[in-house]
Design a protein around this motif. Structure first.
Motif, PDB file in Angstrom:
ATOM      1  N   ARG A  56     -10.735  -0.967  -7.477  1.00  0.00           N
ATOM      2  CA  ARG A  56     -10.503  -0.316  -7.972  1.00  0.00           C
ATOM      3  C   ARG A  56     -10.008   1.190  -7.701  1.00  0.00           C
ATOM      4  O   ARG A  56      -8.266   1.844  -8.908  1.00  0.00           O
ATOM      5  CB  ARG A  56     -11.710   0.438  -8.480  1.00  0.00           C
ATOM      6  CG  ARG A  56     -12.693  -0.628  -9.525  1.00  0.00           C
ATOM      7  CD  ARG A  56     -13.712  -0.018 -10.330  1.00  0.00           C
ATOM      8  NE  ARG A  56     -14.685  -0.528 -10.722  1.00  0.00           N
ATOM      9  CZ  ARG A  56     -15.941  -1.085 -11.027  1.00  0.00           C
ATOM     10  NH1 ARG A  56     -16.807  -0.713  -9.538  1.00  0.00           N
ATOM     11  NH2 ARG A  56     -16.763  -2.271 -10.913  1.00  0.00           N
ATOM     12  N   THR A  57      -9.634   0.890  -6.140  1.00  0.00           N
ATOM     13  CA  THR A  57      -8.599   2.354  -6.631  1.00  0.00           C
ATOM     14  C   THR A  57      -7.315   1.810  -6.151  1.00  0.00           C
ATOM     15  O   THR A  57      -6.141   2.907  -6.593  1.00  0.00           O
ATOM     16  CB  THR A  57      -9.133   3.068  -4.893  1.00  0.00           C
ATOM     17  OG1 THR A  57      -9.481   3.108  -4.423  1.00  0.00           O
ATOM     18  CG2 THR A  57      -7.803   3.636  -4.381  1.00  0.00           C
ATOM     19  N   GLN A  58      -6.980   0.932  -5.672  1.00  0.00           N
ATOM     20  CA  GLN A  58      -5.818   0.242  -6.158  1.00  0.00           C
ATOM     21  C   GLN A  58      -5.120   0.132  -7.186  1.00  0.00           C
ATOM     22  O   GLN A  58      -4.358   0.672  -7.700  1.00  0.00           O
ATOM     23  CB  GLN A  58      -5.495  -1.006  -5.613  1.00  0.00           C
ATOM     24  CG  GLN A  58      -5.611  -1.251  -3.653  1.00  0.00           C
ATOM     25  CD  GLN A  58      -5.172  -2.230  -3.270  1.00  0.00           C
ATOM     26  OE1 GLN A  58      -5.775  -3.450  -3.687  1.00  0.00           O
ATOM     27  NE2 GLN A  58      -5.629  -2.390  -2.364  1.00  0.00           N
ATOM     28  N   GLY A  62       1.955   1.585  -3.921  1.00  0.00           N
ATOM     29  CA  GLY A  62       0.714   1.840  -4.692  1.00  0.00           C
ATOM     30  C   GLY A  62       1.334   0.799  -5.424  1.00  0.00           C
ATOM     31  O   GLY A  62       0.367   0.624  -6.812  1.00  0.00           O
ATOM     32  N   ALA A  77     -14.697  -1.175  -4.297  1.00  0.00           N
ATOM     33  CA  ALA A  77     -13.864   0.456  -4.177  1.00  0.00           C
ATOM     34  C   ALA A  77     -13.022  -0.237  -4.455  1.00  0.00           C
ATOM     35  O   ALA A  77     -11.860   0.601  -4.669  1.00  0.00           O
ATOM     36  CB  ALA A  77     -14.914   0.898  -3.427  1.00  0.00           C
ATOM     37  N   ARG A  78     -11.989  -0.894  -3.353  1.00  0.00           N
ATOM     38  CA  ARG A  78     -11.269  -0.781  -2.809  1.00  0.00           C
ATOM     39  C   ARG A  78      -9.511  -0.687  -3.997  1.00  0.00           C
ATOM     40  O   ARG A  78      -8.758  -0.479  -4.826  1.00  0.00           O
ATOM     41  CB  ARG A  78     -10.390  -1.830  -1.469  1.00  0.00           C
ATOM     42  CG  ARG A  78      -9.260  -1.784  -1.219  1.00  0.00           C
ATOM     43  CD  ARG A  78      -8.651  -2.615  -0.508  1.00  0.00           C
ATOM     44  NE  ARG A  78     -10.116  -3.223   0.962  1.00  0.00           N
ATOM     45  CZ  ARG A  78     -10.548  -4.148   1.163  1.00  0.00           C
ATOM     46  NH1 ARG A  78     -10.434  -4.953   0.522  1.00  0.00           N
ATOM     47  NH2 ARG A  78     -11.418  -4.448   1.751  1.00  0.00           N
ATOM     48  N   LEU A 113      -6.240   2.041  -9.648  1.00  0.00           N
ATOM     49  CA  LEU A 113      -5.927   3.363 -10.154  1.00  0.00           C
ATOM     50  C   LEU A 113      -4.247   3.832 -10.100  1.00  0.00           C
ATOM     51  O   LEU A 113      -3.753   4.457 -10.791  1.00  0.00           O
ATOM     52  CB  LEU A 113      -6.566   4.549  -9.859  1.00  0.00           C
ATOM     53  CG  LEU A 113      -6.781   6.032  -9.694  1.00  0.00           C
ATOM     54  CD1 LEU A 113      -6.332   6.260 -11.810  1.00  0.00           C
ATOM     55  CD2 LEU A 113      -7.828   6.382  -9.672  1.00  0.00           C
ATOM     56  N   ARG A 114      -4.507   3.503  -8.495  1.00  0.00           N
ATOM     57  CA  ARG A 114      -2.883   4.058  -8.048  1.00  0.00           C
ATOM     58  C   ARG A 114      -0.986   3.192  -8.734  1.00  0.00           C
ATOM     59  O   ARG A 114      -0.499   3.561  -9.400  1.00  0.00           O
ATOM     60  CB  ARG A 114      -2.592   3.616  -6.814  1.00  0.00           C
ATOM     61  CG  ARG A 114      -3.438   4.297  -5.931  1.00  0.00           C
ATOM     62  CD  ARG A 114      -3.206   3.620  -4.271  1.00  0.00           C
ATOM     63  NE  ARG A 114      -2.325   4.118  -3.764  1.00  0.00           N
ATOM     64  CZ  ARG A 114      -1.728   3.803  -2.757  1.00  0.00           C
ATOM     65  NH1 ARG A 114      -2.288   2.939  -2.009  1.00  0.00           N
ATOM     66  NH2 ARG A 114      -0.309   3.714  -2.123  1.00  0.00           N
ATOM     67  N   ALA A 143     -15.035   4.480 -13.412  1.00  0.00           N
ATOM     68  CA  ALA A 143     -15.291   5.717 -12.798  1.00  0.00           C
ATOM     69  C   ALA A 143     -16.790   6.359 -13.471  1.00  0.00           C
ATOM     70  O   ALA A 143     -16.418   7.025 -14.970  1.00  0.00           O
ATOM     71  CB  ALA A 143     -14.159   6.667 -12.912  1.00  0.00           C
ATOM     72  N   GLU A 177      -0.975   4.829 -11.958  1.00  0.00           N
ATOM     73  CA  GLU A 177      -0.278   5.694 -12.535  1.00  0.00           C
ATOM     74  C   GLU A 177       0.938   5.786 -12.214  1.00  0.00           C
ATOM     75  O   GLU A 177       1.413   6.603 -12.649  1.00  0.00           O
ATOM     76  CB  GLU A 177      -1.029   7.169 -10.597  1.00  0.00           C
ATOM     77  CG  GLU A 177      -2.522   7.454 -11.159  1.00  0.00           C
ATOM     78  CD  GLU A 177      -2.718   8.718  -9.313  1.00  0.00           C
ATOM     79  OE1 GLU A 177      -3.943   8.953  -9.511  1.00  0.00           O
ATOM     80  OE2 GLU A 177      -3.157   7.464  -8.834  1.00  0.00           O
ATOM     81  N   ASP A 235       0.530  -1.038   0.230  1.00  0.00           N
ATOM     82  CA  ASP A 235      -0.142   0.348  -0.097  1.00  0.00           C
ATOM     83  C   ASP A 235       0.612   1.885  -0.170  1.00  0.00           C
ATOM     84  O   ASP A 235       0.411   2.489  -0.575  1.00  0.00           O
ATOM     85  CB  ASP A 235      -0.605  -0.411   0.813  1.00  0.00           C
ATOM     86  CG  ASP A 235      -2.436   0.825   0.913  1.00  0.00           C
ATOM     87  OD1 ASP A 235      -2.808   0.940  -0.010  1.00  0.00           O
ATOM     88  OD2 ASP A 235      -2.222   1.764   1.823  1.00  0.00           O
TER      89      ASP A 235
END
Length: 387
Positions: A182-184, A136, A179-180, A186-187, A250, A190, A133
């Protein structure tokens, strides 16, 4: 033209009576003497899960066959958890676990018995053992007992981790885990795009434990099937496509996802196509855009077509449709094996069958996804698009 039903007929020959799926040779027969490899079992489970969503007769049984191999067979480590890389390799690799998560996601989406349990276990192992984490990103691999983590870090496993995380998020829609994930995703995306942007859209593949790029890694083994030296053209196409799948999930996606996906795609297309004077994409380029491994891999062309197809769907631009059609026509002319209905996995620059990196035709995953993305709406995953 490549026929999906015939391709799946060919893929079905990979079924092993003792469980899972094996490695197919050029004649469509299982190659003797090879271990059962988890990445092949998981990919084929995913492929037959997609076929189940299409309503193909017998596909649900094949998907269940793969799920059982991953949940009850020797590839799953009942003592320490997670999955061995193969029946003769106890390494716990992120690449393998990403595909286990993808297989579980597609099987669960298709409603195949055992798919949801496989997905739950694969997500849990990914989160507990591979996801870092602070970075990322995912670490690369562990020993069997999860006591020693390798210093090497790789972008290939992270790319497939993004793919699998998006598929799992679709299968788990409406939950906190979705949700978690998808956030991961994206990170990680990035981070990958930042490295590519810094090098004028040349993406490093290999890193130290501190995530410093190792640009000379495997210079002495440039044709490695999973960790080649230099810039891997096909992975740039995959990252371009994955950014658009991520964007589709998103409600208010960041603008850079589309702009940077186009930039990465355009760089791979301009620098890769016919870089040595012959039609097609070389496997790898060096940091001055010169071909290193000139062999043509079927998966690279499949990902180029798939990325152009998705870009055409998202942007409506005719140039992407034209590229997808042009590259697909090249694939049909150069790679299609009329005997098997599959695409030959490796060719020389002049079109002869090559064996420098791959032998046989073990993989239906890239070609099946390329075919299924055609004229479908872009979703977080191929399974969601079919559903």
């Amino acid at each position: 033209m490549t026929d999906l039903d015939r391709l799946l007929d060919f893929a079905e020959r990979s079924r092993l009576p003792e469980g899972g799926f094996g490695y197919l040779g050029d004649d469509g027969r299982l190659l003797p003497g090879r271990p059962v490899e988890t990445w092949i079992v998981a990919r084929m489970t995913h492929v037959f899960g997609l076929a189940t969503l299409l309503g193909r007769p017998g596909a649900d049984d094949l998907t269940r066959h793969g799920v059982l191999a991953l949940t009850e067979g020797p590839l799953r480590d009942a003592e320490h958890g997670g999955w061995r890389s193969s029946t003769d390799d106890d390494t716990k690799a992120a690449y393998v676990h990403a595909f286990a998560m993808l297989a579980g996601s597609t099987a669960a989406t298709a409603g195949v018995d055992g798919g949801a349990a496989l997905l739950d276990e694969a997500v849990a192992v990914w989160q507990a053992r591979f996801w870092d984490d602070d970075a990322g990103l995912a670490v690369e691999e562990w020993d069997r007992s999860w006591t020693t983590c390798a210093d090497y870090r790789g972008i290939n496993a992270n790319m497939h981790g993004v793919e699998a995380s998006l598929a799992a998020a679709d299968a788990l829609a409406g939950t906190e885990r979705s949700a978690r994930l998808r956030t991961q995703a994206l990170r990680t995306t990035e981070r990958a795009y930042a490295w590519a942007r810094e090098r004028d859209w040349r993406l490093p593949e290999h890193f130290s434990a501190e995530w410093e790029p190792l640009t000379e890694y495997n210079r002495d083994r440039p044709a490695d099937p999973f960790r080649p030296f230099g810039v891997t053209v096909g992975h740039q196409f995959e990252w371009a496509r994955l950014a658009l799948h991520l964007r589709a999930t998103a409600a208010d996606p960041p603008e850079w996802l589309l702009a940077d996906a186009i930039a990465l795609f355009d760089a791979a297309a301009a620098r890769g196509w016919a870089a040595d004077g012959h039609d097609g994409f070389p496997y790898t380029l060096d940091w001055e855009d010169r071909p290193v491994v000139p062999a043509r891999m079927h998966w690279v062309l499949c990902e180029a077509v798939a990325a152009a197809t998705v870009l055409a769907a998202v942007t409506g631009e005719q140039r992407f449709r034209d590229l997808a059609e042009r590259w697909r026509d090249h694939g049909e002319a150069a790679f299609l094996d009329p005997t098997t209905g599959n695409w030959r996995h490796e060719l020389t620059p002049t079109g002869d069958v090559g064996t420098g990196t791959w032998i046989g035709q073990p993989d239906a995953y890239h070609l099946v996804q390329m075919l299924l993305l055609y004229r479908r709406r872009v979703r977080g995953s191929v399974a969601a698009a079919l559903r």
